[in-house]
Design an enzyme around this catalytic site. Structure first.
Site, short mmCIF file in Angstrom:
data_model
loop_
_atom_site.label_atom_id
_atom_site.label_comp_id
_atom_site.label_asym_id
_atom_site.label_seq_id
_atom_site.Cartn_x
_atom_site.Cartn_y
_atom_site.Cartn_z
N ARG A 41 0.72 -1.23 0.08
CA ARG A 41 -0.22 -0.16 0.06
C ARG A 41 0.71 1.31 0.08
NH1 ARG A 41 -4.85 -1.85 3.95
NH2 ARG A 41 -6.11 -2.76 2.35
N LYS A 202 -18.63 -16.54 1.37
CA LYS A 202 -20.06 -16.64 1.85
C LYS A 202 -20.91 -15.68 0.74
CE LYS A 202 -19.09 -16.21 6.79
NZ LYS A 202 -19.07 -15.23 7.65
N GLY A 354 -9.98 -7.98 -1.71
CA GLY A 354 -8.68 -8.45 -1.20
C GLY A 354 -8.04 -9.64 -1.46
N GLY A 379 -13.96 -3.54 0.51
CA GLY A 379 -15.23 -2.90 0.79
C GLY A 379 -15.52 -1.76 -0.26
P1 ADP Z 1 -12.70 -11.38 -1.58
O1 ADP Z 1 -11.84 -10.87 -0.36
O2 ADP Z 1 -11.81 -11.37 -2.72
O3 ADP Z 1 -13.92 -10.48 -1.63
P2 ADP Z 1 -13.75 -13.52 -0.08
O4 ADP Z 1 -13.22 -12.89 1.18
O5 ADP Z 1 -15.29 -13.39 -0.26
O6 ADP Z 1 -12.84 -12.95 -1.23
O7 ADP Z 1 -13.41 -14.97 -0.12
C1 ADP Z 1 -11.97 -15.45 0.00
C2 ADP Z 1 -11.79 -16.86 0.64
O8 ADP Z 1 -12.79 -17.67 0.39
C3 ADP Z 1 -10.53 -17.35 0.35
O9 ADP Z 1 -9.76 -17.40 1.85
C4 ADP Z 1 -10.78 -18.69 -0.13
O10 ADP Z 1 -9.69 -19.42 0.34
C5 ADP Z 1 -12.09 -19.08 0.36
N1 ADP Z 1 -12.98 -20.06 -0.03
C6 ADP Z 1 -13.24 -19.95 -1.60
N2 ADP Z 1 -13.83 -21.20 -1.93
C7 ADP Z 1 -13.79 -22.08 -1.12
C8 ADP Z 1 -13.99 -23.29 -0.66
N3 ADP Z 1 -14.82 -24.05 -1.50
N4 ADP Z 1 -13.99 -23.76 0.45
C9 ADP Z 1 -13.26 -23.13 1.42
N5 ADP Z 1 -12.93 -21.81 1.39
C10 ADP Z 1 -13.25 -21.18 0.31
MG MG Z 2 -11.69 -11.34 1.59
#
Ligand code: ADP
Ligand code: MG
Length: 401
Positions: A41, A202, A354, A379
């Site tokens: 950053r 999620k 992220g 976010g």
């Molecule tokens: P971002 O930060 O890009 O918005 P998220 O925080 O929603 O993404 O999700 C990222 C996390 O989801 C990662 O740590 C990844 O390991 C986990 N993840 C994705 N698919 C699965 C899965 N099928 N089972 C367990 N963890 C998962």
């Molecule tokens: Mg995340």
């Protein structure tokens, strides 16, 4: 057409020469043993900082760091200032407080082209309260205001919101400008066909994004742990996979909405499964044949192929959320494979989130470089995509008061 940047001035066009410039940056970096553990950053802000120095501005940098409850030596900007000084090969003074006499004195001593870094803004509770009085104290230090902290623009905090209105000359730095331009293109009407890929941990984190995308995209590809809930919602037995039981009805309604809006909604047809997240290898199975006790940890090769085909001919692709547990090599192929296909698609490609950004960098090769834009703000980028007006961006427009 100015697009989403309409009414927002770039630092390039602001009168910063020989002026005191308040530059809000995102130096909220991870620390370890009293040192900066990852300086990404800080490095990302360097082009804007260097530009200001070269123009002869007196640069007053400000940021929050962590979540202090009050002054806290472990979260002092001294730590960040030391790293910044190395990167700039210049002196960086850090007054002991971001407002008051200490800050005033350091700013008074600044010469054109010199830099100081104010102490952690969150040592004052007024920062998160968007307090007018606190904003005035900060504003008193400077003549021009520039925000380059995309990661903070979705928050109405004093140093990103209340303060900006106090300056006639205000605008954005290079980082923020690129973010607004790229994400703004998606929001104001992306070129079609527009394909979105959603994954990650999620469904509940992403409901608003899914709803917004359903009104804009031609195809929605869903993977990651999020897909488990959708698969369960349409009657597949995903066995030990993580499913959000309270979101099944919501998932079903999203499937229905996609159908009625004629948005193509694709779910994985095969998956990489294992007994638990600690497993060092997995097996490829059809999503209709997940063995007892197994959980889905990645999308399978057939799904990667089907998803990738949707990128052919697409003009815009937006991606948020990894396709699997990409942090472990055994479950990274889905995420990395799809990242590669997206990077090579020739579409206008934007990655937000992220973990998604980290995944695209971890995918190796030129994949990260080939993306049109990788957003630095988790976010903030999702809220923009949702169509929300972000306080830290709107306040920069010259019509805003
Ligand atoms: P971002 O930060 O890009 O918005 P998220 O925080 O929603 O993404 O999700 C990222 C996390 O989801 C990662 O740590 C990844 O390991 C986990 N993840 C994705 N698919 C699965 C899965 N099928 N089972 C367990 N963890 C998962
Ligand atoms: Mg995340």
């Amino acid at each position: 057409m100015a697009g989403y940047l309409e009414g927002i001035r770039s630092i390039k066009d602001l009168p910063i020469d020989n002026q005191r410039l308040f530059l809000r940056v995102d130096f909220n970096v991870p620390l370890e043993d009293g040192k900066v553990a990852d300086d990404t950053r800080i490095r990302e802000a360097l082009p804007t900082i260097r530009h200001a120095m070269e123009r002869g501005a007196k640069v007053i940098l400000a940021s929050h760091l962590g979540r202090p409850k009050g002054p806290d030596a472990a979260l002092s900007m001294e730590i960040v200032g030391a790293r910044l000084a190395e990167l700039l090969d210049a002196e960086v003074h850090v007054p002991e407080d971001c407002i008051g006499d200490a800050a005033k004195k350091v700013v008074l001593d600044l010469r054109a082209g010199q830099v100081c870094l104010l102490e952690n803004l969150r040592f004052h509770a007024e920062e998160e309260q968007n307090d007018e009085g606190f904003a005035k104290e900060l504003a008193r230090l400077a003549d021009v205001y520039v925000d380059d902290a995309f990661g903070a623009v979705h928050r109405a905090h004093a140093s990103v919101h209340a303060i900006a209105r106090l300056f006639r000359d205000r605008g954005c730095g290079f980082l923020l400008e690129r973010e607004i331009e790229a994400l703004g293109k998606l929001v104001l009407g992306a070129e079609k066909p527009y394909v979105a890929v959603l994954g990650g941990a999620k469904v509940s984190d992403k409901i608003a994004v899914v709803e917004a995308l359903l009104t804009q995209v031609d195809a929605l590809l869903i993977g990651g742990a999020m897909a488990n809930t959708f698969l369960a919602a349409i009657g597949k037995d995903v066995k030990a996979s993580r499913v959000e039981a309270d979101k099944l009805a919501l998932a079903r309604s999203i499937v229905d909405k996609a159908h009625s809006r004629r948005v193509e909604l694709l779910l994985p047809t095969d998956a990489v499964v294992a007994a638990g997240v600690g497993a060092s290898s997995g097996a490829v199975v059809d999503v209709t044949a997940v063995p007892d006790g197994m959980m889905i940890l990645d999308i399978g090769p057939r799904s990667v192929e089907t998803f990738s085909k949707r990128f052919v001919g697409a003009k815009t692709v937006f991606w948020n959320g990894p396709m699997g547990l990409f942090e472990r090599p055994a479950f990274a192929n889905g995420t990395f494979g799809l990242a590669k296909a997206m990077a090579e698609s020739g579409a206008f490609t934007v990655v937000g989130g992220g973990d998604s950004a980290a995944a695209v960098h971890a995918a190796g090769g030129d994949i990260a470089k080939q993306m049109s834009h990788i957003s630095t703000g988790g976010g903030a980028s999702l809220e923009l995509i949702e169509g929300k007006r972000l306080p830290g961006i709107e306040v920069l427009r010259s019509a805003a008061e």
